[in-house]
Design an enzyme around this catalytic site. Structure first.
Site, PDB file in Angstrom:
ATOM      1  N   ASP A 151      47.708  35.910  46.430  1.00  0.00           N
ATOM      2  CA  ASP A 151      47.601  34.516  45.855  1.00  0.00           C
ATOM      3  C   ASP A 151      48.861  33.720  46.205  1.00  0.00           C
ATOM      4  O   ASP A 151      49.743  33.850  46.967  1.00  0.00           O
ATOM      5  CB  ASP A 151      46.719  34.309  44.775  1.00  0.00           C
ATOM      6  N   TYR A 172      49.650  23.461  43.469  1.00  0.00           N
ATOM      7  CA  TYR A 172      48.895  23.100  44.630  1.00  0.00           C
ATOM      8  C   TYR A 172      49.376  22.021  45.264  1.00  0.00           C
ATOM      9  O   TYR A 172      49.747  22.103  46.460  1.00  0.00           O
ATOM     10  CB  TYR A 172      47.337  22.827  44.367  1.00  0.00           C
ATOM     11  N   HIS A 175      40.288  39.721  46.517  1.00  0.00           N
ATOM     12  CA  HIS A 175      41.690  38.846  46.379  1.00  0.00           C
ATOM     13  C   HIS A 175      42.315  39.293  45.021  1.00  0.00           C
ATOM     14  O   HIS A 175      43.546  39.070  45.135  1.00  0.00           O
ATOM     15  CB  HIS A 175      40.902  37.385  46.241  1.00  0.00           C
TER      16      HIS A 175
END
Ligand SMILES: *[C@@H]1O[C@H](CO)[C@@H](O)[C@H](O)[C@H]1NC(C)=O
Ligand SMILES: *[C@@H]1O[C@H](CO)[C@@H](O)[C@H](O)[C@H]1NC(C)=O
Length: 471
Positions: free
Chosen positions: A230, A380, A438
């Protein structure tokens, strides 16, 4: 032709233009946006003032949340208003409201935070000031004497935390039959868990890379192996790009393809129409990245959160900072889908297939007690404005850094081995894993640890070869 058809046609036209550009027009030198470490402390520096030296002190830290925070949490959980889901909607409309009620009941009546706190404290926690902010990490040394000890940094992402690594750590610190063991360091990304959040903009994965390199230097590790999934994979890749001399090996369990450059772009287009010409295993690899329409639909379905967090992180945080139930729904819906997209058709999002609510809620607690979900979202926005906005992805990792990739089948996005060459120059290890998604270290702690061991052996062999050649 529907809107999607038009979009695809547009994409193909753009692609053709891009080929012409990439092949025949000389590209500029690729530069990182910010390669200088910045200062994130509360005391602002005057312009031109050099970065203050980081203090050497490293303080021991114990996870110990106050009774007030815990009772206030229960009070909020008790007054939750739940969404009434459509019949048989499972997770197709997002986190199922009926199941959320069950999760919240469990959280209130059965979940024992003090017990989880003991579990968290079974490894040594520390905090140290770097670039003006408190960085939290756990540090675990091998359990027994080992012939070769390799320092290893493991970096989490969102909605993860250091908690993701608790099951894999003992497998890494236990020496193998031939005497290899790891000294494991897992830091919390600034703003996540117990690491302080910056009170200014600009802290992206490139700046995090500067900070984590400084952390390893403080621990007297000038050469180490780093793994990331990630956002952790972006931080780890930035570390390898900025400090190749400090990275003995880079191991990634998120390896996605953006649009490859140069000859790899031609390969990519060839693979789109003639997969057999490019892929060794086209039946496996073609559906992981094509057809574009299907991939696009899938990514649209699963990445709404990304767009929100990359643009207006504080708006959704207003709700999630106030509602622990909302926060759990938001984080766990993403966890469910990223571990396996098929979970969308399950009433409980597959969250209890092989996992416990204690495990999931412990992860959620690390976002709740820090009272700073907005900082984790802002990461982000910072990254999209730097890493994603420039040529970061295609700027290759220095060929002196050996790179290993563990490809887990349920990972959200893939870059098949045949296409990674545009960004990885020295790929020494690429494994196809039988299971997992993930959150590899959390979902498949043994496969994850075994792969890191295999990669590290490879790195040690390469190092031996090169010292022989130098002699
Ligand atoms: C947590 O803090 C409380 C109150 O300060 C203290 O009594 C307790 O011993 C602490 N627990 C741990 C594990 O440090
Ligand atoms: C952030 O900085 C501003 C001033 O620059 C200050 O007013 C504010 O209290 C700070 N916030 C935090 C959380 O420290």
């Amino acid at each position: 032709m529907g809107i999607l058809g038009k979009l695809i046609a547009l994409a193909i036209l753009t692609a053709i233009t891009a080929i012409v550009f990439q092949l025949f027009i000389k590209s500029d030198k690729l530069d990182l946006l910010q390669t200088e470490p910045k200062w994130f402390g509360k005391n602002k520096l005057k312009s031109g003032e050099p970065l203050p030296k980081d203090p050497d002190t490293i303080n021991k830290f114990t996870v110990n949340i106050s009774d007030e925070v815990l009772s206030e949490l229960k009070q909020r959980l008790r007054s939750t208003r739940f969404v009434k889901p459509l019949p048989d909607s499972q997770f197709n409309y997002g986190f199922n409201g009926d199941y959320l009620k069950q999760v919240v009941d469990y959280w209130l009546t059965k979940f024992d935070w003090r017990k989880q706190e003991k579990e968290l404290n079974k490894y040594n926690h520390f905090k140290t000031k770097i670039s003006g902010i408190d960085i939290h990490f756990i540090h675990i040394k091998p359990t027994k004497p080992a012939k070769t000890i390799v320092p290893l940094m493991l970096i989490h992402g969102w909605p993860g935390s250091i908690w993701e690594f608790y099951k894999t750590i003992p497998l890494l610190t236990e020496p193998t039959a031939d005497g290899l063991a790891f000294e494991v360091i897992c830091p919390s990304i600034p703003g996540y868990g117990f690491s302080e959040a910056p009170n200014q903009s600009g802290l992206d994965s490139i700046q995090t890379a500067h900070i984590f390199i400084k952390l390893m230097k403080k621990l007297n590790h000038n050469n180490f192996v780093v793994n990331g999934g990630d956002w952790g994979s972006f931080v780890a890749r930035s570390m390898a790009k900025l400090y190749p001399q400090n990275i003995r090996g880079l191991h990634l369990n998120l390896n996605s393809c953006m649009i490859p450059k140069g000859i790899h772009f031609v390969k990519y287009l060839t693979a789109m129409w003639f997969p057999k010409l490019v892929f060794e295993n086209p039946d496996r690899d073609y559906p992981r990245i094509f057809p574009l329409k299907k991939r696009f639909q899938f990514l649209m379905r699963e990445s709404g959160y990304f767009h929100i967090q990359a643009t207006k992180p504080d708006t959704v945080s207003a709700a999630l900072a106030d509602s622990p139930a909302g926060l759990a729904a938001y984080l766990l819906e993403k966890s469910a889908m990223a571990s396996n997209a098929q979970n969308i058709d399950k009433w409980d999002g597959g969250l209890t297939d092989g996992y416990t609510l204690d495990e999931w809620l412990t992860g959620v607690m690390l976002y709740w007690v820090s009272d700073n979900v907005a900082a984790t979202f802002r990461f982000y926005k910072e990254n999209v404005e730097s890493v994603f906005g420039y040529n970061w992805d295609e700027q290759p990792i220095d060929a002196t850094v050996p790179v290993g990739v563990a490809n887990f089948p349920n990972e959200i996005s893939h870059c098949p081995k045949e296409l990674v060459g545009y960004k990885i120059l020295n790929l020494v290890h690429f494994t196809e894993q039988p299971r997992g998604g993930h959150f590899a270290a959390f979902e498949e702690p043994k496969l994850f640890a075994d792969d890191i061991k295999l990669f590290a052996k490879n790195v040690l062999d390469i190092e031996k070869q090169s010292t022989k050649q130098q002699k």
